[in-house]
Design an enzyme around this catalytic site. Sequence first.
Site, PDB file in Angstrom:
ATOM      1  N   GLY B  30      26.058 -79.155  34.537  1.00  0.00           N
ATOM      2  CA  GLY B  30      24.502 -78.739  33.791  1.00  0.00           C
ATOM      3  C   GLY B  30      24.719 -79.124  32.406  1.00  0.00           C
ATOM      4  O   GLY B  30      23.532 -78.904  31.916  1.00  0.00           O
ATOM      5  N   CYS B 239       5.917 -85.784  60.619  1.00  0.00           N
ATOM      6  CA  CYS B 239       5.674 -87.396  60.178  1.00  0.00           C
ATOM      7  C   CYS B 239       4.704 -87.961  61.265  1.00  0.00           C
ATOM      8  O   CYS B 239       5.184 -88.039  62.382  1.00  0.00           O
ATOM      9  CB  CYS B 239       6.882 -87.939  59.630  1.00  0.00           C
ATOM     10  SG  CYS B 239       6.685 -89.599  59.717  1.00  0.00           S
ATOM     11  N   CYS B 242       7.343 -91.133  62.609  1.00  0.00           N
ATOM     12  CA  CYS B 242       8.651 -90.890  63.427  1.00  0.00           C
ATOM     13  C   CYS B 242       8.836 -89.452  63.880  1.00  0.00           C
ATOM     14  O   CYS B 242       9.616 -89.273  64.575  1.00  0.00           O
ATOM     15  CB  CYS B 242       9.944 -91.207  62.416  1.00  0.00           C
ATOM     16  SG  CYS B 242      10.052 -89.735  61.186  1.00  0.00           S
ATOM     17  N   CYS B 264       6.846 -89.643  56.174  1.00  0.00           N
ATOM     18  CA  CYS B 264       8.061 -89.328  55.462  1.00  0.00           C
ATOM     19  C   CYS B 264       7.865 -90.204  54.148  1.00  0.00           C
ATOM     20  O   CYS B 264       7.560 -91.279  54.084  1.00  0.00           O
ATOM     21  CB  CYS B 264       9.304 -89.829  56.371  1.00  0.00           C
ATOM     22  SG  CYS B 264       9.711 -88.679  57.590  1.00  0.00           S
ATOM     23  N   CYS B 270      12.712 -92.434  58.042  1.00  0.00           N
ATOM     24  CA  CYS B 270      11.682 -92.838  58.739  1.00  0.00           C
ATOM     25  C   CYS B 270      11.927 -93.902  59.817  1.00  0.00           C
ATOM     26  O   CYS B 270      11.722 -93.854  60.935  1.00  0.00           O
ATOM     27  CB  CYS B 270      10.400 -92.962  57.964  1.00  0.00           C
ATOM     28  SG  CYS B 270       8.792 -92.571  59.188  1.00  0.00           S
TER      29      CYS B 270
END
Lengths: 264, 280
Positions: B30, B239, B242, B264, B270
Amino acid sequence: MSAPPGLDDAPLLSARGVTVTYGRRTGCRDVSFDLWPGEVLGIVGESGSGKTSLLGALSARLHPAAGSVRYRDRTGRVADVYRLTEPERRALVRTEWGVVRQNPRDGLRLNVSAGANIGEPLMAIGARHYGAIRAQAADWLERVEIAADRIDDPPAAFSGGMQQRLQIARNLVTGPRLVFMDEPTGSLDVSVQARLLDLLRRLVADLGLAAVIVTHDLAVARLLAHRLMVMQGGEVVETGLTDQVLDDPQHPYTQLLVASILQV
Amino acid sequence: MLAGYNFAYLDEHTKRMIRRSILKAVAIPGYQVPFASREMPLPYGWGTGGIQLTAGIIGRSDVLKVIDQGADDTTNAVSIRRFFARTAGVATTERTAQATIIQTRHRIPETPLKAGQIVVFQVPIPEPLRWLEPRESETRVMHALGDYGGLHVKFYEDIVRHGRIVTTYDYPVLVNDRYVMRPSPIPKFDNPKLDMNPALLLFGAGREKRIYAVPPHTRVKSLDFEDHPFTVERWDRPCALCGAPDSFLDEIITDDRGTRMFVCSDTEYCRGRSAAKAGE
């Protein structure tokens, strides 16, 4: 003003030989004093006399060239402010002190709401509960006589007097024991000043705060301070109880200062 | 491979410099490590930080996937993929599971990442404290001291104005309980994927000259209030292509009468799901 309430047996803040320099120029020279719990000390003098330099050195914002500032925290531990590590110093400033600036715009975050301004010091010391932070902000707005429905307004929409009161709330919300104020009434007109002084007097008495107040206004000093320190050319020329200094000034400069007050 | 250029475009000294910065970044999760960012043959904001990271770590056996807003076939993704195909001659793929390096802008793939994979994020502004404090010298001190309380002021303001935290992308996180980090402009939907991820996550900001990292299996916590906990976006439908109920959906307008569908954003995920359904 009445005698300082409940003097403890050890000073809260001790300054010894505090000297602030700017290159070859001197801000203030060799200032020593003790401040006791619950006591309000006024530092008076004309512009350029070193009041603000001294306040900066006392409040850990301006590293002094010489001298020491010692502070006794709520656990009774005495620390040399300039020997603490940076995190320790920041923690001390946040949990034990407040600093009220002359211009509220320097001490506030103008683009976020009043509530966030009061809440920020709480969040800085770890508060993470929104509801609790907001409740405390609302409580403090009320205590500084700002209507509760202004909590979500930005300080930019406030009058000068309200901004100054908001700044005071922001500084007191963490429950400090010592507050430094630099000309707290400096930028306000006379009637607003009077109201703010009343408020300050009440808060200081209610909370048993110790305070160091810098002002060039002897009326403010008379109303708020238990004790006065008169500065000229970077040095302290006279100290004493407020009434004593103002009613029976000894040093020629103090006499001049007292004599220059306009009588209406 | 392109003649006249070094493998993966950058010279070996620059790659070494970048790898040194990456090693430091991995060692201090970080923490933003400054690096000598180079001019790249694409404009700032198009992924110069990410492309330098990828150039620094890519080897001949690597398989590269590049996505932009979750899609493999947008301009930015196509050109960066082609850039490395030409300058390094490496294999490229659109399949998340097959890639060893995934350079991404704005998304983390839906397919769970595996140990050994590296995700390279393109970062526009690396400093999470920037809006709070304009001075770089001061933000560094704030990071050093873990002085992060002010970040919650923005969340407070969000709740005051909108009743909830409305930061939806580039949502700040606390890495390894120490440094606050901007996860780059991924939706907050992807924030939970940062936590304890088995892949190595590298972040590169070219213009701001910073590299930082989240090593595998590192704790990453999204900042929040106790009474307004962190939540991710949800949709009231799956979605449209899909049928995935759990992926990040893009709203697509399909005609000029306002008809729209939600699909998606991760095109590879997808397509994979649709193909699997068709095969059944």
